[in-house]
Design an enzyme around this catalytic site. Structure first.
Site: not given
Lengths: 246, 78
Positions: A17, A61, A140, A147, A153-157
């Site tokens: 999606r 996965n 992102s 953020n 999430y910020c570290a990964a992106k």
């Protein structure tokens, strides 16, 4: 406008999606055979249904040991090549750092960053041999701006953007480009999970004063994955309604 | 059945896009055959595939000439 992907094989992770689905549909519209991955059988079936004969969904996965290599190896055997890889699969486990659990940190890094490394490594050999390939990693805006509540999430992106640049330099001479698209706030299930407070603060910062549409991300991905974008590599295209201009 | 030497040379010719007469035993991949670091990595991976073996990084670094590649495979293939 739709780019031509006739005769090409595209692999899109997290295609059930949202943004991944819009990307898979854009490739299918351009004539590609699209393999979209989902974490469940029902998700894979839903992908097969919307692809409507232009490829199919399959279960992956990205954090399961050996799963990525097995899938890519099967696809290489079946189709002989993979022209396009879009690393779109991603998760959020938001929490203020004071409260963040190791598990929340690790699962986001594993899915959003380590899986990108594994996917790229699995497909790059074939692309290098073919002297052609397009890899697009979905980042992102918060990978650049930060953020609160999303340190993981910020570290990964942010990591994904550095990874994209490094790999781009390694394999540019083989006709393989590696780029990123960094969406702002797009109308998907992931942004529906934001709190009202987060949402309000975000809206004040978007000059376009609306959420983006998944199709607007797919348009940028489709361009970077096209043959004519062959001289663009290591680049990040920000698609965020003007909320952050880098 | 071709010899190990012939198979190694064939892979070098294919991977580096060089002519057969250039692939002399003493030829260095980087200095004589125009390979860059990525070419040598691809070459090692192609050798691994052809001879179904795994060449450790520290050994791969020593494979810099045609003869070194032939010697390595001769020594390590069953």
């Amino acid at each position: 406008m739709s780019n031509s992907f006739a005769g090409q094989v595209a692999l899109v992770t997290g295609a059930t999606r949202g943004i991944g689905k819009a990307i898979a549909e854009a490739f299918a519209a351009g004539g590609a055979t699209v393999i979209g991955t989902a974490t469940s059988e029902s998700g894979a079936a839903a992908i097969s249904e919307y692809l409507n004969g232009n490829g199919r969904g399959c279960v992956l996965n990205v954090t399961a040991e050996g799963a990525i290599d097995a899938l890519v190896s099967d696809l290489q055997k079946e189709f002989g090549k993979i022209d396009i890889l879009v690393n779109n699969a991603g998760i959020t486990r938001d929490n203020l750092l004071m409260r963040m659990k190791d598990d929340e940190w690790n699962s986001v890094i594993d899915t959003n960053l380590t899986a990108v490394y594994k996917m790229c490594k699995a497909v790059m050999r074939g692309m290098m041999k073919n002297r052609y390939g397009r890899i697009v990693n979905i980042g992102s805006v918060v990978g650049t701006t930060g953020n609160p509540g999303q340190a993981n999430y910020c570290a990964a992106k942010a990591g994904l953007i550095g990874f994209t640049k490094a790999l781009a330099k390694e394999i540019a001479s083989r006709g393989v480009t590696v780029n990123a698209v960094a969406p702002g706030f797009i109308d998907t299930d992931m942004t529906k999970a934001l709190t009202d407070e987060q949402r309000e603060r975000i809206f004040e910062t978007i000059p376009a004063a609306r959420l983006g549409k998944p199709e607007e991300i797919a348009a940028a991905v489709s361009f970077l994955a096209s043959e004519q974008a062959g001289y663009i590599t290591g680049e990040t295209i920000h698609v965020n309604g003007g909320m952050s201009m880098v | 059945m071709s010899t190990i030497e012939e198979r190694v040379k064939k892979i070098i010719i294919e991977q580096l896009g060089v002519k057969e007469e250039e692939v002399k035993p003493e030829a260095s991949f980087e200095n004589d055959l125009g390979a860059d670091s990525l070419d040598t990595v691809e070459l090692v991976m192609a050798l691994e595939e052809e001879f179904e073996t795994e060449i450790p990084d520290e050994e791969a670094e020593k494979i810099r000439t045609v003869q070194a590649a032939i010697d390595y495979i001769n020594k390590h293939s069953a």
